[in-house]
Enzyme design. Structure first.
Site, mmCIF file in Angstrom:
data_model
loop_
_atom_site.group_PDB
_atom_site.id
_atom_site.type_symbol
_atom_site.label_atom_id
_atom_site.label_comp_id
_atom_site.label_asym_id
_atom_site.label_seq_id
_atom_site.Cartn_x
_atom_site.Cartn_y
_atom_site.Cartn_z
ATOM 1 N N ARG A 28 -0.007 -8.470 4.669
ATOM 2 C CA ARG A 28 0.407 -9.447 3.644
ATOM 3 C C ARG A 28 1.833 -9.119 3.155
ATOM 4 O O ARG A 28 2.788 -9.794 3.462
ATOM 5 C CB ARG A 28 -0.605 -9.443 2.479
ATOM 6 N N HIS B 238 0.790 0.472 -6.363
ATOM 7 C CA HIS B 238 1.461 -0.198 -5.246
ATOM 8 C C HIS B 238 2.956 0.102 -5.364
ATOM 9 O O HIS B 238 3.646 -0.466 -6.201
ATOM 10 C CB HIS B 238 1.164 -1.699 -5.372
ATOM 11 N N CYS C 197 12.332 -6.226 -0.080
ATOM 12 C CA CYS C 197 12.582 -6.642 -1.447
ATOM 13 C C CYS C 197 13.679 -7.690 -1.388
ATOM 14 O O CYS C 197 14.799 -7.391 -0.979
ATOM 15 C CB CYS C 197 13.018 -5.419 -2.251
HETATM 16 MG MG MG Z 1 4.804 -5.497 -2.835
#
Ligand code: MG
Length: 298
Positions: free
Chosen positions: A19, A211, A244
């Site tokens: 994911r 996370h 990111c």
């Molecule tokens: Mg993440």
């Protein structure tokens, strides 16, 4: 030191590469390659895998095959496959496709919530009030995830109280677990210690997962810091996939193989076979590296 009363010491690893990793890959990964990688991950001893996201394809075209991925992976094993949902519509699609666990994400930063989900944090939490009973009625386990728990690329620092407020809303909605996400890799180890001390004291009955992203190459340091405080559930991504959008080219999530290696070296069990995992990593890099070479940092 809650959540650490295991003997021998062990941690739970949640694989989020299919994911969080795949969604950051430029160029389409063929569905059958995704399914192949997820099936391989499931045979390495990982018991929890975030397989995809039921987000509108307009926002994340890479995961437009969510239903097909869920349909095609080997679900007969004792592995829990989850899917991320950004809203109630995502839950509806997850239910339609027989997903057993969904992860509803809300950002502790209002600006990031608006940017990602087109509504305020309060509006997402209002939606949670509808999502929770619907998930329950349909036998779907609901997890919560708090994005920007350690800082926001748009707002800067995020007050601990805002993370606590979102966690309280999740607790009220009876989620099974809450994941604290360092969405863009802004956390540092002392901040991790301080935030977790507050949260463990505040939420003694709510399992908390961590996370971390490796944007600034200190993801694993943050994992270790969290573990020392008593965290025992960690999310990571095979081959360090992920990224990111606010730091183009930066490394992705903490690599699952690095995390497992570190824990094994310090005598902490993961239930994962490192050799199989390394093979998964190699294959993932081969598949993804051919499409988007920038995205393999593991
Ligand atoms: Mg993440």
């Amino acid at each position: 030191m809650r959540q650490s009363e295991h003997f021998p010491d062990s941690v739970t690893v949640i694989e989020v590469g299919p994911r969080d990793g795949f969604q950051n890959v430029k160029g389409e990964i063929p569905t059958e390659e995704k399914v192949k990688i997820i099936n391989l991950l499931a045979t390495s001893g990982l018991k929890r895998i975030e397989a995809t996201s039921f987000t509108h394809p307009k926002w994340i075209p890479q995961l437009k095959d969510a239903a097909e991925v869920i349909r095609c992976i080997n679900r007969g094993s004792d592995v829990v496959f989850s899917a991320l949902i950004p809203n109630e519509k995502g839950l509806d699609r997850a239910i339609e496709n027989g997903v057993e666990e969904v992860v509803f994400v809300v950002s502790a930063s209002d600006a990031l919530n608006r940017e990602n989900f087109n509504q305020s944090t309060a509006e997402s939490l209002a939606e949670l009030a509808a999502i929770s009973p619907k998930a329950k009625r349909n036998g779907v386990r609901l997890r919560g995830a708090i994005a920007a728990s350690f800082g926001c690329p748009l707002e800067g620092s995020v007050a601990v109280e805002r993370v606590i407020d979102v966690a309280k809303a999740f607790q009220k909605a009876e989620v099974c677990e809450v994941s604290l996400a360092d969405t863009t890799g802004m956390a540092h180890p002392l901040q991790v210690r301080d935030l977790l001390c507050r949260l463990f004291a505040e939420f003694s009955d709510l399992p908390l997962a961590l996370h971390f992203h490796d944007t600034r190459r200190i993801g694993l340091v943050n994992v270790y810091s969290a573990w020392q405080i008593g965290a025992r559930i960690f999310e990571s991504s095979i081959a360090g996939l992920g990224g990111c959008p606010y730091a183009p080219g930066a490394p992705g999530n903490v690599a699952t193989e690095s995390l497992v290696y570190m824990f094994h070296r310090i005598g902490v069990e993961t239930g994962v076979d490192l050799e199989s995992l390394m093979e998964c990593s190699r294959i993932t890099k081969e598949v993804v590296g051919g499409i988007d070479p920038d995205r393999c940092h593991g």
